[in-house]
Design an enzyme around this catalytic site. Sequence first.
Site, mmCIF file in Angstrom:
data_model
loop_
_atom_site.group_PDB
_atom_site.id
_atom_site.type_symbol
_atom_site.label_atom_id
_atom_site.label_comp_id
_atom_site.label_asym_id
_atom_site.label_seq_id
_atom_site.Cartn_x
_atom_site.Cartn_y
_atom_site.Cartn_z
ATOM 1 N N GLN C 195 0.987 -0.968 0.300
ATOM 2 C CA GLN C 195 0.184 0.045 -0.053
ATOM 3 C C GLN C 195 0.743 1.142 -0.007
ATOM 4 O O GLN C 195 1.953 1.586 1.022
ATOM 5 C CB GLN C 195 -0.723 0.050 1.119
ATOM 6 C CG GLN C 195 -1.385 -1.199 1.060
ATOM 7 C CD GLN C 195 -2.469 -1.103 0.070
ATOM 8 O OE1 GLN C 195 -4.096 -0.666 0.364
ATOM 9 N NE2 GLN C 195 -3.173 -2.812 -0.783
ATOM 10 N N GLY C 236 -11.276 3.354 4.410
ATOM 11 C CA GLY C 236 -11.032 2.393 4.192
ATOM 12 C C GLY C 236 -10.121 3.449 2.693
ATOM 13 O O GLY C 236 -9.892 4.351 2.731
ATOM 14 N N HIS C 237 -8.755 2.230 2.210
ATOM 15 C CA HIS C 237 -8.218 2.372 0.779
ATOM 16 C C HIS C 237 -8.943 3.099 0.722
ATOM 17 O O HIS C 237 -9.462 2.572 -0.383
ATOM 18 C CB HIS C 237 -6.896 1.306 0.785
ATOM 19 C CG HIS C 237 -7.498 0.360 0.394
ATOM 20 N ND1 HIS C 237 -6.333 -0.198 -0.260
ATOM 21 C CD2 HIS C 237 -8.163 0.106 -0.044
ATOM 22 C CE1 HIS C 237 -6.990 -1.922 -0.520
ATOM 23 N NE2 HIS C 237 -8.139 -0.630 -0.301
ATOM 24 N N ASN C 238 -7.993 4.427 -0.226
ATOM 25 C CA ASN C 238 -8.053 5.450 -1.746
ATOM 26 C C ASN C 238 -9.944 5.429 -1.347
ATOM 27 O O ASN C 238 -10.870 6.056 -2.434
ATOM 28 C CB ASN C 238 -8.295 4.415 -2.213
ATOM 29 C CG ASN C 238 -7.299 3.791 -3.385
ATOM 30 O OD1 ASN C 238 -6.202 3.351 -2.805
ATOM 31 N ND2 ASN C 238 -6.306 5.143 -3.963
#
Lengths: 344, 344, 344
Positions: C195, C236-238
């Site tokens: 990540q 969460g990511h993004n």
Amino acid sequence: MSATLQQLAELIGAELQGDPTLEIRRVFPIDQAQAGDITFVANPKYLSKLKDCQASAVIVAPGLEAPDMNLLVTENPYLAFAKILTFLQGESTAPKGIMQGAHVAETAELGDGVSVYPGAVIGENVKVGAGTVLHPGVVVYADVVIGENCLLHAGAIVREGCRLGNRVILQPSAVIGADGFGFAPDGSSYYKIPQVGIVVLEDDVEIGACSCVDRAAMGVTRIGRGTKFDNLVQIGHNADIGEDCLLVSHCGVAGSSKVGNHCTFGGQTAVAGHVTVGDNVTLGGRTGVTGNVDSNQLLSGLPPVPHKEWLKMTMSLPKVPEMRKELQKLKKRLAELEAQVKED
Amino acid sequence: MSATLQQLAELIGAELQGDPTLEIRRVFPIDQAQAGDITFVANPKYLSKLKDCQASAVIVAPGLEAPDMNLLVTENPYLAFAKILTFLQGESTAPKGIMQGAHVAETAELGDGVSVYPGAVIGENVKVGAGTVLHPGVVVYADVVIGENCLLHAGAIVREGCRLGNRVILQPSAVIGADGFGFAPDGSSYYKIPQVGIVVLEDDVEIGACSCVDRAAMGVTRIGRGTKFDNLVQIGHNADIGEDCLLVSHCGVAGSSKVGNHCTFGGQTAVAGHVTVGDNVTLGGRTGVTGNVDSNQLLSGLPPVPHKEWLKMTMSLPKVPEMRKELQKLKKRLAELEAQVKED
Amino acid sequence: MSATLQQLAELIGAELQGDPTLEIRRVFPIDQAQAGDITFVANPKYLSKLKDCQASAVIVAPGLEAPDMNLLVTENPYLAFAKILTFLQGESTAPKGIMQGAHVAETAELGDGVSVYPGAVIGENVKVGAGTVLHPGVVVYADVVIGENCLLHAGAIVREGCRLGNRVILQPSAVIGADGFGFAPDGSSYYKIPQVGIVVLEDDVEIGACSCVDRAAMGVTRIGRGTKFDNLVQIGHNADIGEDCLLVSHCGVAGSSKVGNHCTFGGQTAVAGHVTVGDNVTLGGRTGVTGNVDSNQLLSGLPPVPHKEWLKMTMSLPKVPEMRKELQKLKKRLAELEAQVKED
């Protein structure tokens, strides 16, 4: 770090079409990649984007026609992307050894190349395997055993006697081995039951930020090899989670429950205590498991039903108030008709 | 540690049948106990396991016939088990005093036998009672008062001015006294309302790992004597939780709500803000309380209904799509019949 | 600190009715205020309490008749209350500079008046703006940029490369920039996808205790200006959260989802991955968003429906078991009637 296309082809076992000497520096998504980058197409619907793509090379699945581009052809482009990204990141740059401001008990044994950052605290009789990194604020209680090449991020806590395998990752503030939630009623109050078991995290387990795996009352709370938890997940005492499971954030598995291998639980899913979930069970978000679940199913809901059935159900529930009214109307019409037929 | 059966009988006030001089070293579950261990039978359905049991002694309820075994007979074997387990654990082995690498403000007052581990930080004017243990990474802000024989695990944080009673346990990374979630609308933005109240944890409270009890906007957020929280529980500002409650993981109680004594909330249960829940209320997992709840009830659902009613409801909901179809069919058949009767 | 009523009137832009030289020391709720205090009436239903109120002055909205009291008259008494409370709190009393027991990398750059408490750890090449306070146990990884007048409470963690704007507040144990939950299937196991993105928290963002904002897989996870998270929230990511949003505790927004400006999510609300939620969307507690949501709506439920519709639905669902029985009875009566009509 950088690598030639030839090196990357060998790394991932791909067929190379194009210039083997091409130098690759970065991996980037298809719509952001520039010259010197490699990108990937894991989903055929993005193939059309290739014609505007600036990347120097592309990882693709077999069968793609793109004669003017440098290609790495492999069955699993997404996996290949991840492996190349890992490779180009290079080795950890963490300084080796016990840094100033770290506190390591004299009886602790650290393997080769262990990194202990300032503010990390390692207790008595702890064993830490070679290459493991402990970030600032990590606290490892007495008698813990940690394997090789683990990564414990800042604020991660491992309580007494717990055991971590190799390549285990703890995200920041993960808590391993807190007391299980066990109390014996004593009149109207509760008497704390000492939680004297441990937690075992097998190889390649990853635990998300602020996720908690409670120590067993007696015995072991086990998280199986390769299982990954997202953030804020809760695992109760004496639970046993199999290998290669994925638990998304805010999931909870209550005490003494057993989950098989290769299960995937959507966010906010809960499993009650003392139940067994089989292998290859996928649970949609916010599923509530109240009893045993057989292997090889895709379920949702509380209690869980087949996912397709659940979808139909959730779409129909907002119609229930209207259904109630219709039911009353039908009842009235039927009563009237009954009266009329009786009269006739 | 070890003890004779006679000592243990006196500890728990049990009737001893067998050898009073028998030396007991460990407590173990019935199917794992070995010679030298004591085990217990809290549930009559496990009595049959006694004949294969290797334990040297068994804690049982009155009325059991087992002439060849050493028995401790007591009304509450589970509680007796917990008390013996606690006794055999012995005293805390934490080193006393302020260890190297701990940071304690000069104005802080520590009682006798307090343990402050490396990496713990204690602020100005803090008072810590005798026998309390503060593990590495514990942070206590200024003006906090902590009672006697408390146990604050690694990474637990207590913010300014909060007060902990005696024998309070904070599991790792519990957060006491973070700002309540209070903002005043200011156009389309939000202006932070200073949260100037405190948290009071009364005697014998236990707060789980990564659980959060927010400080009051003004006044006090109170957790009553003997109440226990599991991990990842959230308590909003100015909430008031009674005595001897159990809140399972991922529960949330919103701001200014009041919960009575001896309530038990299943996992993921939520209580809306500004409501009152009575005494002896048990809420099933994932209950959602949106209004006041009277005492002495067992409820589930959102909004909550009697648990048995909720069970029936959840079993019937997947039938709703089929019910809709049946309803349409009935409507059609009824219309046809009405037309026919009219014709006749 | 204290101030005259005249000073406070100028601070909040209010009309002063009464004694401008009156000295005000504290802000207190209407039923607890004493002489020397100022209180406020934000809700007309509390006006009747004014006659027993001991406060020396009251903040009220225009139109109130109270000839004998000292008044500050302003359109938004609640906001005025918050601003006066903030003013009377005075400046932060945190000692300036790097305190003993803090660990700051030589390459880190700290602005004027930064406070770094014992046990805080600041990594290589970090930049911290003027006036920012880092409490004990805060860990800032390498290459992080933190703006001016930020407040990072104990145990808050910011991982490598993340960026915080000005006046950002992290409550205790907030985790910024943990790895997103990204894995590529590799047979039946999972291969970790590095990540490599970051988190950006814009100006005036506040993140609750034990809340987690994951770093992007690539690119940025953004939390927009002025947005506030309660405790135990997961992003969460993004994901991309707009400006001036409020997310109550235990909310989760999954990877790559986009939330507009000025949205409010009740506790335990979840948003699935890769969906878009518009502006000014209010979601009731425990809403589950599974697809895109248009702007300017008040929704609840899983999937979400208009809040009023959801209220009707939840009240009717416990009737479903009874409806099933009625439906069966109707069916039987209809069949009997059909048979009878046929016979006739």
